[in-house]
Scaffold this active site. Structure first.
Site, short mmCIF file in Angstrom:
data_model
loop_
_atom_site.label_atom_id
_atom_site.label_comp_id
_atom_site.label_asym_id
_atom_site.label_seq_id
_atom_site.Cartn_x
_atom_site.Cartn_y
_atom_site.Cartn_z
N SER A 1 0.83 -1.19 0.00
CA SER A 1 0.00 0.00 0.00
C SER A 1 0.88 1.26 0.00
O SER A 1 1.74 1.39 -0.87
CB SER A 1 -0.95 -0.06 1.20
OG SER A 1 -2.01 0.81 1.04
N HIS B 1 -7.63 -5.67 -0.86
CA HIS B 1 -6.47 -4.78 -0.87
C HIS B 1 -5.20 -5.60 -0.77
O HIS B 1 -4.88 -6.16 0.28
CB HIS B 1 -6.58 -3.81 0.31
CG HIS B 1 -5.53 -2.75 0.34
ND1 HIS B 1 -5.15 -2.03 -0.77
CD2 HIS B 1 -4.77 -2.27 1.37
CE1 HIS B 1 -4.22 -1.16 -0.44
NE2 HIS B 1 -3.97 -1.29 0.86
N ASP C 1 -8.70 -4.18 -6.26
CA ASP C 1 -8.24 -3.44 -5.08
C ASP C 1 -9.01 -2.13 -4.93
O ASP C 1 -9.01 -1.31 -5.84
CB ASP C 1 -6.74 -3.16 -5.21
CG ASP C 1 -6.09 -2.79 -3.89
OD1 ASP C 1 -6.68 -1.97 -3.15
OD2 ASP C 1 -5.00 -3.31 -3.59
#
Length: 534
Positions: free
Chosen positions: A246, A503, A473
């Protein structure tokens, strides 16, 4: 993920109920890795790292990790890994200001689990789990078994970045003030609500300046990247071996730009688009969360009577969710104890459940119960994303997320500018458009200017970096992987696709993704660019 202030914490961090560390300064042996002898800390590299030779040569003292602090989310001390390997913690000193490497220092907390095979040890594999603002010290043990295969040849290492957890954590408002702030309408649609929202933003920024003004100029991604290069030296590694998730992918890209010759085997998963400014990123998230919601509602409708939510098709299921939120705008419902479920908190809870396909059943149950007047589950989901524990304590991830985002991004928006952009956000998502549109004001009153419009991640001459994007995502939409691979440069960024939900890719459990990632990190086999896993 680099979340907007509204979607402020990583789903990974939200699931964590783990640990913390302790004292200062490590042992560092000479091990043979794929890049030659892993000598102990290299004072010769201090100039490139922007640190003094003294800091590059510091020794860490590893000790058993105690329970996490409130700033890290509280909980119990981490249990040993299967086979009995303990988690160890330490602190590393780093300059507060890299422009003054001989000046004031701060302490950064580290955690590690040592490699299973010390004779074939490559080095330390450093993890950053995103946010920004997620505690790596708390997160790594919670997911340690997921990475246990990588421990065959790496010490698994993570850290609380500066401003996070016990690494000189940023402090802003009290728990009581944060509870009151959560009652503010995050999608204001009357002049009074807009004024209250703007006042709340100003009050939060002022509290951060009052309580943490000293470190606010020094918590940005560039400083964190320099910390990682100092960490590489202190841990005794010639190259940085890295796993960024991320927002951790942006941090990895910035590191590669600053120190291309020091890049070792690296993986970026759930990839931030480095070409987007904060407005474009928030708009992209509106589209990403809408896509995830569309996938959820389609799955629900396809299950027919087995789904608890009304609707003959995906559109009707979404209309039911939209109707729930409209009702909460007019009248909040019972939540947890005296706390009520508002429209904003319900939207936060829905977003939290969309981070993983495994939490879709909780979303279904939460919406169904809220339709019946019980908002407890959606409120609990919102609390997980907001870093609020059952006892009412908040970790510092909300404060750290804002501080890091605002130290990085130059963009500042007035209320009028934000309202003018809302139609575009509503077009991207009826459910999340206003929510993410108003989040543009997260840095409006911030006392420190931002460093860039977009970060430079070009890294000519760096070793290959594996970039893994997930088509479903919500928080870091799939297009970010291609953009990152291209921006890293030819021969550096190697793009790989996972056709899945949620995610990130590696932690999905997909065997194809894990085989490719492990093959590169453990054996140096770079997957073919364009590899697709389903």
């Amino acid at each position: 993920m680099r979340t907007s202030p509204a979607l402020r914490a990583a789903a990974l961090a939200a699931a964590v109920t783990v640990l913390l560390p302790i004292t200062a300064c490590s042992e560092s042996g000479n091990k043979e890795g794929p890049d030659g002898p892993q000598s102990s800390p290299l004072a010769a590299n201090a100039a490139e790292a922007g640190t003094s030779g003294d800091l590059a040569s510091q020794k860490l003292t590893w000790k058993p990790c105690p329970a996490p602090s409130p700033a890290q989310g509280s909980g119990k001390a981490p249990s040993p890994l299967p086979g009995g390997t303990p988690w160890e913690c330490s602190f590393m000193r780093a300059p507060l200001d890299y422009a003054k490497p001989e000046g004031e220092t701060i302490r950064l907390e580290l955690i590690r689990a040592r490699a299973k095979n010390q004779d074939k040890r490559i080095g330390s594999l450093i993890f950053n789990f995103g946010g920004p603002g997620a505690s790596g010290v708390a997160t790594l043990p919670a997911f340690g078994t997921d990475y246990d295969k990588l421990r065959a040849r790496y010490d698994l290492v993570s850290f609380d970045p500066r401003g996070v957890g016990r690494s000189d954590g940023v402090k802003c408002e009290t728990d009581k003030q944060l509870d009151a702030r959560s009652e503010i309408d995050g999608t204001p649609d009357t002049p009074g609500e807009v004024n209250a929202f703007v006042r709340s933003t100003k009050t939060f920024a002022a509290a951060c300046e009052q309580n943490s003004g000293r470190q606010l100029p020094y918590v940005g991604t560039t400083d964190a990247a320099r910390d990682m290069d100092l960490m590489r030296q202190v841990l005794g590694d010639k190259k940085l071996y890295y796993f960024g998730i991320s927002y951790g992918t942006e941090l990895g890209g910035v590191y590669a730009h600053l120190f291309p010759k020091n890049v070792g085997r690296s993986v970026l998963d759930a990839v931030v688009d480095p070409t987007q400014d904060s407005e474009q990123a928030s708009l992209g998230q509106a589209k990403g969360f809408q896509l995830a919601l569309d996938n959820f509602t389609k799955d629900c409708a396809d299950r027919g009577d087995a789904c608890k939510l009304p609707g003959a098709n995906a559109k009707e299921v979404e209309q039911g969710i939209s109707g729930l939120l409209d009702g909460l705008e007019k009248q909040p419902i019972e939540g947890l104890g005296p706390r009520r479920l508002t429209e904003t908190l319900a939207t936060t809870g829905i977003a939290a459940a969309l981070y993983s396909e495994q939490t879709w059943p909780l979303l279904e149950q939460g919406v169904d119960e809220a339709d019946g007047g019980n908002g407890a589950l959606l409120l609990a989901l919102a609390d997980s994303l907001n870093g609020r524990s059952d006892n009412g304590q908040y970790d510092n991830s909300m404060a750290a997320n804002t501080a890091i985002n605002c130290a990085d991004s130059k963009q500042r928006f007035t209320a009028d500018q934000t309202e003018a952009k809302l139609p575009q956000f509503r077009s991207a998502s009826k459910i999340f458009g206003d929510y993410l549109g108003w989040s543009l004001m997260g840095c409006t009153s911030w006392p420190v200017p931002g460093a860039w419009k977009t970060p430079d991640v070009s890294a000519p001459g760096a070793a290959p970096i594996l970039v893994v994007g997930n088509t479903g995502d919500p928080a870091t939409p799939y297009g970010g992987a291609r953009a990152m691979a291209d921006a890293l440069g030819k021969g550096v960024g190697v793009e790989m696709t996972y056709e899945g939900q949620g995610h990130g890719a590696y932690n999905s459990g997909n065997a194809c993704v894990q085989k490719a990632v492990s093959g590169y990190l453990l054996d140096g086999r770079v997957p073919a660019a364009g590899t697709v896993c389903k």
